[in-house]
Each structure stands twice: as structure tokens, then as C-alpha cells.
Design a protein around this motif. Structure first.
Motif, PDB file in Angstrom:
ATOM      1  N   VAL A  35       0.819  -1.321   0.119  1.00 34.32           N
ATOM      2  CA  VAL A  35       0.121  -0.211  -0.137  1.00 34.32           C
ATOM      3  C   VAL A  35       0.771   1.291   0.098  1.00 34.32           C
ATOM      4  N   CYS A  83      -8.576  12.637   8.048  1.00 38.57           N
ATOM      5  CA  CYS A  83      -8.092  13.180   6.908  1.00 38.57           C
ATOM      6  C   CYS A  83      -7.746  14.791   6.823  1.00 38.57           C
ATOM      7  N   ASP A  98      -3.273   7.461  -1.940  1.00 37.85           N
ATOM      8  CA  ASP A  98      -3.976   6.228  -2.170  1.00 37.85           C
ATOM      9  C   ASP A  98      -3.770   5.671  -0.638  1.00 37.85           C
ATOM     10  N   GLN A  99      -3.776   6.279   0.356  1.00 35.82           N
ATOM     11  CA  GLN A  99      -3.558   5.867   1.744  1.00 35.82           C
ATOM     12  C   GLN A  99      -4.872   6.089   2.612  1.00 35.82           C
ATOM     13  N   VAL A 100      -5.110   5.308   3.539  1.00 36.36           N
ATOM     14  CA  VAL A 100      -6.299   5.423   4.126  1.00 36.36           C
ATOM     15  C   VAL A 100      -6.391   6.214   5.145  1.00 36.36           C
ATOM     16  N   GLN A 107     -13.376   5.145   7.045  1.00 34.63           N
ATOM     17  CA  GLN A 107     -12.298   5.286   6.324  1.00 34.63           C
ATOM     18  C   GLN A 107     -12.259   5.391   4.879  1.00 34.63           C
ATOM     19  N   ARG A 109      -9.793   6.445   1.122  1.00 36.26           N
ATOM     20  CA  ARG A 109      -8.230   6.591   0.389  1.00 36.26           C
ATOM     21  C   ARG A 109      -8.454   7.889  -0.018  1.00 36.26           C
ATOM     22  N   ASP A 111      -6.704  10.978  -2.786  1.00 38.65           N
ATOM     23  CA  ASP A 111      -6.243  11.117  -4.028  1.00 38.65           C
ATOM     24  C   ASP A 111      -5.397  12.475  -3.907  1.00 38.65           C
TER      25      ASP A 111
END
Length: 118
Positions: A35, A83, A98-100, A107, A109, A111
Motif C-alpha cells: 500500500v 483526513c 492512495d492511503q487510508v 475510512q 482513500r 487522491d
């Protein structure tokens, strides 16, 4: 560990180095796969460091492009990074592509254009 502790203390001005117990420190993208692959491909490194005080134990999140490490945020566990701090800085968005992260909708992802990928 010193660069990470210094960055953490800059972001948490009410603390002193003597207030902290740190470690372990994990530099995530050293292998560049899984990931973390998107971050590694973009030239970023990500690290997590456990930080303990008398009051709490947190995981601090950092990123680097080149050799300078920067503090992003902290959470109670690796699934609780919110976030907000990740979306407010374009370099952080690139580092964490692309990380959570944890949003008000659960949760998601991220961009690179500040949107959440589902």
C-alpha cells in the motif's frame, strides 16, 4: 529519532522532550511495495513513531521528500489518522496518495486532488 522528536515537539508546543518516551519508529516506504507503493513511487517516505506521555500513547505520522522529515498528525492507532491534516497540505496529499484516513464518513482513500477515493 531526533529529527522526529523535534518535529513532534514543534507541533505540540506544550510538551518538552523530557515529557516523552518514543519508539518504536517505523519508516514505511523503505521497501516500496504494498500500500505504500504510490508514496514511494512519488519520491516520498512515510514514518510512524509511537509517542508516550504520562497522559497518553499516540502514533505520530511523518512524511519526507528527500531527507527532511515533517510531522503530519497523530492518532490513537494506525487506523485513526484523520483526513483533515492530510488534505490541507499538497505535499502531504502527494506523500499519502492512495492511503487510508479517517473521515466523518469512515475510512477513505485519498487522491492527490484532495478528494477521497472510495
Amino acid at each position: 529519532m531526533k529529527p522526529f522528536v523535534n518535529e513532534y515537539l514543534k507541533a505540540n508546543a506544550s510538551l518538552k522532550a523530557s515529557d516523552l518516551a518514543v519508539g518504536p519508529l517505523t519508516i514505511k516506504s523503505k521497501n516500496g511495495s504494498g500500500v505504500i507503493g504510490s508514496s514511494h513511487a512519488a519520491g516520498y517516505d512515510i514514518a510512524e513513531m509511537v509517542v508516550s506521555t504520562k497522559a497518553s500513547k499516540k502514533i505520530a505520522l511523518f512524511y519526507a521528500k528527500g531527507t527532511a522529515w515533517h510531522y503530519i498528525t497523530q492518532a490513537n492507532d494506525e487506523f485513526g489518522f484523520e483526513c483533515g491534516p492530510m488534505k490541507s497540505n499538497p505535499d502531504v496529499r502527494k506523500a499519502l496518495y492512495d492511503q487510508v484516513c479517517l473521515s466523518e464518513n469512515g475510512q477513505v482513500r485519498l487522491d492527490t486532488s484532495n478528494r477521497a477515493l472510495q
